[in-house]
Motif scaffolding. Structure first.
Motif, short mmCIF file in Angstrom:
data_model
loop_
_atom_site.label_atom_id
_atom_site.label_comp_id
_atom_site.label_asym_id
_atom_site.label_seq_id
_atom_site.Cartn_x
_atom_site.Cartn_y
_atom_site.Cartn_z
N LEU A 135 0.80 -1.21 0.00
CA LEU A 135 0.00 0.00 0.00
C LEU A 135 0.84 1.27 0.00
O LEU A 135 0.29 2.38 -0.14
N ASP A 136 2.15 1.15 0.15
CA ASP A 136 3.00 2.33 0.10
C ASP A 136 3.49 2.63 -1.31
O ASP A 136 4.18 3.64 -1.54
N MET A 137 3.15 1.78 -2.29
CA MET A 137 3.51 2.10 -3.66
C MET A 137 2.62 3.25 -4.17
O MET A 137 1.44 3.30 -3.85
N LYS A 138 3.20 4.12 -4.96
CA LYS A 138 2.45 5.25 -5.50
C LYS A 138 1.31 4.76 -6.39
O LYS A 138 1.44 3.75 -7.07
N TYR A 139 0.22 5.52 -6.41
CA TYR A 139 -0.89 5.22 -7.31
C TYR A 139 -0.49 5.53 -8.76
O TYR A 139 -0.79 4.78 -9.68
N ASP A 140 0.15 6.66 -8.93
CA ASP A 140 0.59 7.08 -10.26
C ASP A 140 1.77 8.03 -10.07
O ASP A 140 2.21 8.29 -8.93
N ASP A 141 2.28 8.59 -11.17
CA ASP A 141 3.47 9.44 -11.09
C ASP A 141 3.25 10.69 -10.24
O ASP A 141 4.22 11.29 -9.75
N SER A 142 2.00 11.10 -10.07
CA SER A 142 1.74 12.34 -9.35
C SER A 142 1.49 12.14 -7.85
O SER A 142 1.30 13.12 -7.12
N THR A 143 1.47 10.90 -7.38
CA THR A 143 1.23 10.65 -5.95
C THR A 143 2.31 11.35 -5.13
O THR A 143 3.50 11.18 -5.39
N PRO A 144 1.93 12.17 -4.14
CA PRO A 144 2.90 13.03 -3.45
C PRO A 144 3.86 12.30 -2.53
O PRO A 144 4.88 12.86 -2.14
N TYR A 145 3.57 11.09 -2.13
CA TYR A 145 4.49 10.32 -1.30
C TYR A 145 4.36 8.86 -1.65
O TYR A 145 3.62 8.49 -2.56
N GLY A 146 5.07 8.02 -0.92
CA GLY A 146 5.12 6.61 -1.29
C GLY A 146 6.35 6.32 -2.13
O GLY A 146 7.22 7.18 -2.35
N GLN A 147 6.44 5.08 -2.60
CA GLN A 147 7.58 4.62 -3.38
C GLN A 147 7.08 4.01 -4.69
O GLN A 147 5.89 3.79 -4.87
N ASP A 148 8.03 3.70 -5.58
CA ASP A 148 7.64 3.11 -6.86
C ASP A 148 8.58 2.01 -7.32
O ASP A 148 8.53 1.61 -8.47
N TRP A 149 9.40 1.48 -6.41
CA TRP A 149 10.38 0.46 -6.82
C TRP A 149 9.69 -0.81 -7.31
O TRP A 149 10.24 -1.54 -8.14
N ALA A 150 8.47 -1.09 -6.82
CA ALA A 150 7.73 -2.27 -7.29
C ALA A 150 6.76 -1.91 -8.41
O ALA A 150 6.02 -2.78 -8.88
N GLY A 151 6.75 -0.66 -8.82
CA GLY A 151 5.84 -0.21 -9.87
C GLY A 151 4.76 0.70 -9.30
O GLY A 151 4.64 0.88 -8.09
N LEU A 152 4.00 1.29 -10.19
CA LEU A 152 2.85 2.10 -9.79
C LEU A 152 1.65 1.17 -9.62
O LEU A 152 1.40 0.30 -10.45
N VAL A 153 0.94 1.33 -8.51
CA VAL A 153 -0.15 0.41 -8.16
C VAL A 153 -1.45 1.21 -8.02
O VAL A 153 -1.73 1.81 -6.98
N ASP A 154 -2.22 1.25 -9.11
CA ASP A 154 -3.50 1.92 -9.02
C ASP A 154 -4.52 0.99 -8.37
O ASP A 154 -4.22 -0.15 -8.01
N VAL A 155 -5.74 1.48 -8.22
CA VAL A 155 -6.76 0.72 -7.47
C VAL A 155 -7.08 -0.59 -8.19
O VAL A 155 -7.26 -1.63 -7.54
N LYS A 156 -7.13 -0.57 -9.49
CA LYS A 156 -7.42 -1.80 -10.23
C LYS A 156 -6.31 -2.82 -10.06
O LYS A 156 -6.56 -4.01 -9.82
N THR A 157 -5.06 -2.38 -10.14
CA THR A 157 -3.93 -3.30 -9.99
C THR A 157 -3.93 -3.96 -8.62
O THR A 157 -3.61 -5.14 -8.48
N ALA A 158 -4.32 -3.20 -7.59
CA ALA A 158 -4.35 -3.74 -6.23
C ALA A 158 -5.44 -4.79 -6.05
O ALA A 158 -5.34 -5.65 -5.16
#
Length: 536
Positions: free
Chosen positions: A424-447
């Motif tokens: 849940l700490d992965m960013k939703y998209d490139d504009s998410t103000p915090y979180g990380q993206d080493w595992a990829g961007l995780v939007d609601v559908k991907t989760a």
């Protein structure tokens, strides 16, 4: 942010009954047909129940004089009554109704809660019926009753979860539900090591995750940046090792009384606390606290960055195992559940041969406390004790999948927490103000749009214990940020754990998810209003 208020006193039953009688109208009145309110629509539930049928024209309305009746065996009476008290405490806040709780008497109660259901319902199953005469929740255990009451809360208008009095009406659409979980393990992990969260904040997280029928709270209690649980035999772990957090801000730790309160509160929400002491890597806070734990006898400074893989316990030193023996003993005493998580991930600074030596020795110290061993997927490289649980955090890579299969081949269960879906700490998209993206961007559908039983090829479905949604807090230093990253994705992972595989459909789910927005607004949840969801 406004938080949920909690009742400061218990109203006496006699007082409640008196209030209920005074609130009962002496003359029944009827509303002219033209002014009759519209029928309540059946809410879209998360997680989706095994079966649900609407009962048209059978809406129930909670009234000022409504009474809650509880039926249970003598052995379960206290636990069943507590479930009823939790429900009515909240409804008294939002409705202003007295809602007395009494032993169930035929023909008297308007809301009927029973743990006298058939054993075939299982530990968490329940049956729920709403018609114009009553609401009934029947289970075989208090835990099952709690799950049913959780569903009832979603059937009520969202404002029923408000912290202060609202205006009615309090209608519930006529329906029948039969429900039970797909998996026995449905968890959320909270990292309190990178950034520390207080007892009050952890309780808030418990309040929210329990709405979606999770039953495990995995607390990541130690890491390079901080040690958060009191260990009397090694006091500097918290007084020094817990003094800071990421970015060098003041940290914190839980006293034994603090941790006992978290365990108690979680148990009241039918969540079992799983404590994690991460080893042999992710140990800088411990190494900084006690020089003797280091191979060279020199304590490193406290660490407040976010790198991983640089620390390791000294596998060849006897004191390492004396230390862990003490730690696992004291942690086991504080956590009444049957599992202790020993970490085992990202031990990049531990020579592989040392890792293969270390994990079985650490695992033996866990089983010595009559606890089952849980660890991240890497522990499958070593022989595992009976009853072990390996936590899969892979990103569809071949090595991670191989480790999951290795764990299953040893008879271990696997909890699915794929980082590119469930973190849940992965960013939703490139504009998410915090979180990380080493595992990829995780939007609601991907989760949501994955199946725990088929994610890892050739992993037997019988080996999958369930799912867990971890949230790591390197970039999350307050509760608002935590909620923003957890919601709306956590309910989707919860549904993957509870609902049957045949019920998992993104198009239908996102419509149901949109209806949760009003409830989260009432609860002051700082959720991300994902643009792909029609919030209402």
């Amino acid at each position: 942010m406004t938080r949920l208020a909690r009742p400061s006193r218990r109203v006496s039953l006699a007082g409640l009954l008196t209030a209920a009688l005074l609130a009962t109208p002496l003359i029944a009145t009827t509303t002219p047909a033209a002014a009759q309110p519209q029928a309540a629509s059946t809410p879209a539930l998360i997680p989706k129940p095994v079966s649900q049928q609407a009962l048209d024209g059978q809406d129930f309305t909670l009234k000022p004089w409504s009474i809650v009746g509880v039926a249970s065996s003598a052995k379960e009476s206290r636990a069943a009554r507590k479930v009823a008290d939790q429900l009515t405490a909240q409804l008294r806040r939002s409705t202003g109704y007295p809602l007395p709780v009494i032993p169930l008497v035929p023909g008297v109660a308007d809301v009927k809660l029973s743990t006298n259901g058939p054993a075939s319902l299982g530990a968490e199953g329940y049956q729920l019926r709403v018609d114009r005469s009553a609401v009934s929740v029947t289970a075989a255990t208090p835990e099952g009753l709690y799950r049913g009451v959780t569903t009832l809360r979603q059937l009520l208008p969202a404002k029923a979860d408000a912290a202060r009095r609202q205006t009615g009406p309090w209608r519930v659409a006529g329906t029948t539900i039969a429900d039970s979980p797909r998996y026995g393990y449905r968890g959320a992990m909270l990292d309190v090591s990178r950034h520390f969260f207080s007892v009050t904040e952890v309780k808030r997280y418990i309040d929210l995750i329990s709405l979606y029928k999770l039953n495990k709270l995995h607390l990541h209690l130690s890491d390079d940046q901080g040690w958060r649980i009191q260990v009397d035999s090694w006091p500097r772990l918290t007084t020094y090792g817990g003094s800071l957090e990421v970015n060098g801000t003041p940290g914190g730790s839980y006293t034994k009384a603090d941790f006992a309160e978290i365990v108690r509160y979680a148990a009241d929400h039918y969540l079992t606390v799983i404590p994690e002491i991460d080893t042999p890597g992710h140990t800088n806070a411990a190494l900084a606290s006690y020089a003797d734990l280091n191979c060279d006898g020199v304590a490193p400074p406290l660490y407040t960055g976010t790198d991983v893989g640089f620390s390791s316990l000294c596998v060849g030193k006897d004191i390492t195992y004396s230390f862990l023996d003490d730690v696992f003993r004291e942690v086991a005493q504080q956590a009444p559940g049957d599992v202790i998580h020993l970490g085992g991930d990202e031990a990049h600074s531990t020579p592989h041969s040392d890792y293969l030596t270390f994990v079985p020795k650490a695992a033996a110290l866990v089983t010595k406390q009559h606890k089952r061993v849980m660890g991240w997927q890497e522990i499958a490289e070593t022989p595992l004790p009976a009853g072990s649980i390996a936590q899969y955090w892979g990103t569809d890579d071949a090595r991670s999948q191989e480790l999951a299969r290795k764990a299953a081949a040893q008879g271990a269960q696997v909890v699915m927490s794929p980082a590119n879906r469930a973190y849940l700490d992965m960013k939703y998209d490139d504009s998410t103000p915090y979180g990380q993206d080493w595992a990829g961007l995780v939007d609601v559908k991907t989760a949501y749009d994955w199946n725990p039983s088929t994610l890892v090829p050739d992993l037997p479905e019988s080996a999958v214990a369930g799912v867990e949604a971890p949230i790591w807090t390197e970039t999350l230093d307050d509760l608002d940020k935590l909620e923003y990253m957890a919601f709306p994705r956590l309910p989707g992972v919860a549904e993957l754990g509870w609902s049957q595989a045949s019920a998992l459909d993104w198009t239908a789910y996102k419509d149901r998810l949109g209806a949760q927005g009003s409830r989260w607004d009432i609860l002051s949840v700082n959720f991300y209003r994902a643009p792909e969801i029609n919030w209402r």
